[in-house]
Design a protein around this motif. Structure first.
Motif, PDB file in Angstrom:
ATOM      1  N   LEU A   2      -7.916 -15.359  59.463  1.00 61.41           N
ATOM      2  CA  LEU A   2      -6.567 -14.807  59.290  1.00 61.41           C
ATOM      3  C   LEU A   2      -5.739 -14.940  60.563  1.00 61.41           C
ATOM      4  N   GLY A  86      -4.735  -9.249  53.156  1.00 65.64           N
ATOM      5  CA  GLY A  86      -4.202 -10.563  52.814  1.00 65.64           C
ATOM      6  C   GLY A  86      -2.832 -10.793  53.415  1.00 65.64           C
ATOM      7  N   MET A 128       1.162  -9.693  47.630  1.00 64.83           N
ATOM      8  CA  MET A 128       0.203 -10.143  48.622  1.00 64.83           C
ATOM      9  C   MET A 128      -0.776 -11.136  47.996  1.00 64.83           C
ATOM     10  N   PHE A 129      -1.157 -12.133  48.780  1.00 63.90           N
ATOM     11  CA  PHE A 129      -2.180 -13.095  48.373  1.00 63.90           C
ATOM     12  C   PHE A 129      -3.444 -12.803  49.177  1.00 63.90           C
ATOM     13  N   ALA A 130      -4.538 -12.497  48.483  1.00 61.78           N
ATOM     14  CA  ALA A 130      -5.815 -12.209  49.138  1.00 61.78           C
ATOM     15  C   ALA A 130      -6.939 -12.540  48.168  1.00 61.78           C
ATOM     16  N   ASP A 131      -8.051 -12.982  48.691  1.00 59.71           N
ATOM     17  CA  ASP A 131      -9.221 -13.271  47.859  1.00 59.71           C
ATOM     18  C   ASP A 131      -8.885 -14.210  46.698  1.00 59.71           C
ATOM     19  N   GLN A 132      -8.005 -15.171  46.947  1.00 59.93           N
ATOM     20  CA  GLN A 132      -7.575 -16.139  45.931  1.00 59.93           C
ATOM     21  C   GLN A 132      -6.872 -15.480  44.744  1.00 59.93           C
ATOM     22  N   TRP A 134      -3.438 -12.541  43.557  1.00 60.74           N
ATOM     23  CA  TRP A 134      -2.147 -11.958  43.906  1.00 60.74           C
ATOM     24  C   TRP A 134      -2.165 -10.471  43.583  1.00 60.74           C
TER      25      TRP A 134
END
Length: 170
Positions: A2, A86, A128-132, A134
């Motif tokens: 990150l 994310g 937010m975009f996290a762990d592939q 949204w």
């Protein structure tokens, strides 16, 4: 990862791991597996406690930020412990990602609305975009669907029609 990736995002859009970003409405600290957000301006301690209790009891809702541990009330703030970690404001890279993002945000809104809650601050920086996946985040202005506006006062470009032209209280 990150920290390395943050160079590709505009200044101010990403907080380095282990650091804190302070604004007039919150202080956000990013840790390796969760975020601590101290909300100074929000819908109210009791309102947010009810909402975060609902989220905690639900054990994760597709497309909605999750509670890492129960909120703690300070004298002038509400400390929220959230996951995943994310990037907020990241745009979908193609049509498939745009559809996936839209689907997950709509599922999050469906969950809130089916329980008589409204988000009241939907905008790109609150996705937010996290762990592939949204997620819809930043629930500090959320309230029940029959509530007064109270201190809710969005930026002019995000002002919904029901607030347009009304004086903000802060």
């Amino acid at each position: 990862l990150l920290v390395a990736m943050q160079r590709s995002f505009p200044d101010g859009s990403v907080i380095s791991l282990g650091s804190t970003m302070i604004t007039t409405s919150s202080a956000v600290s990013v840790l390796n597996n969760h975020v601590i957000k101290k909300a100074f301006k929000h819908s109210g301690f009791e309102v947010l406690k009810q909402l975060y209790d609902l989220l905690e009891e639900s054990c994760g809702v597709e497309g909605l930020i999750r509670v890492y541990k129960s909120p703690k009330q300070g004298r002038n703030y509400l400390a929220l412990y959230l996951e995943p970690v994310g990037f907020c404001g990241r745009l979908p890279r193609n049509l498939a990602e745009a559809k996936a993002a839209g689907r997950r945000i709509l599922l999050a809104l469906q969950f809130l609305h089916s329980r008589s809650w409204v988000h009241r601050d939907i905008r790109a920086s609150n996705v937010m975009f996290a762990d592939q996946n949204w997620y819809l985040v930043d629930l500090e202005w959320a309230n029940t669907d029959n509530s007064e506006l109270g201190f809710f006062c969005p930026q002019d470009k995000w002002t919904p029609p029901e607030i347009d032209g009304k004086n903000c209280q802060w």
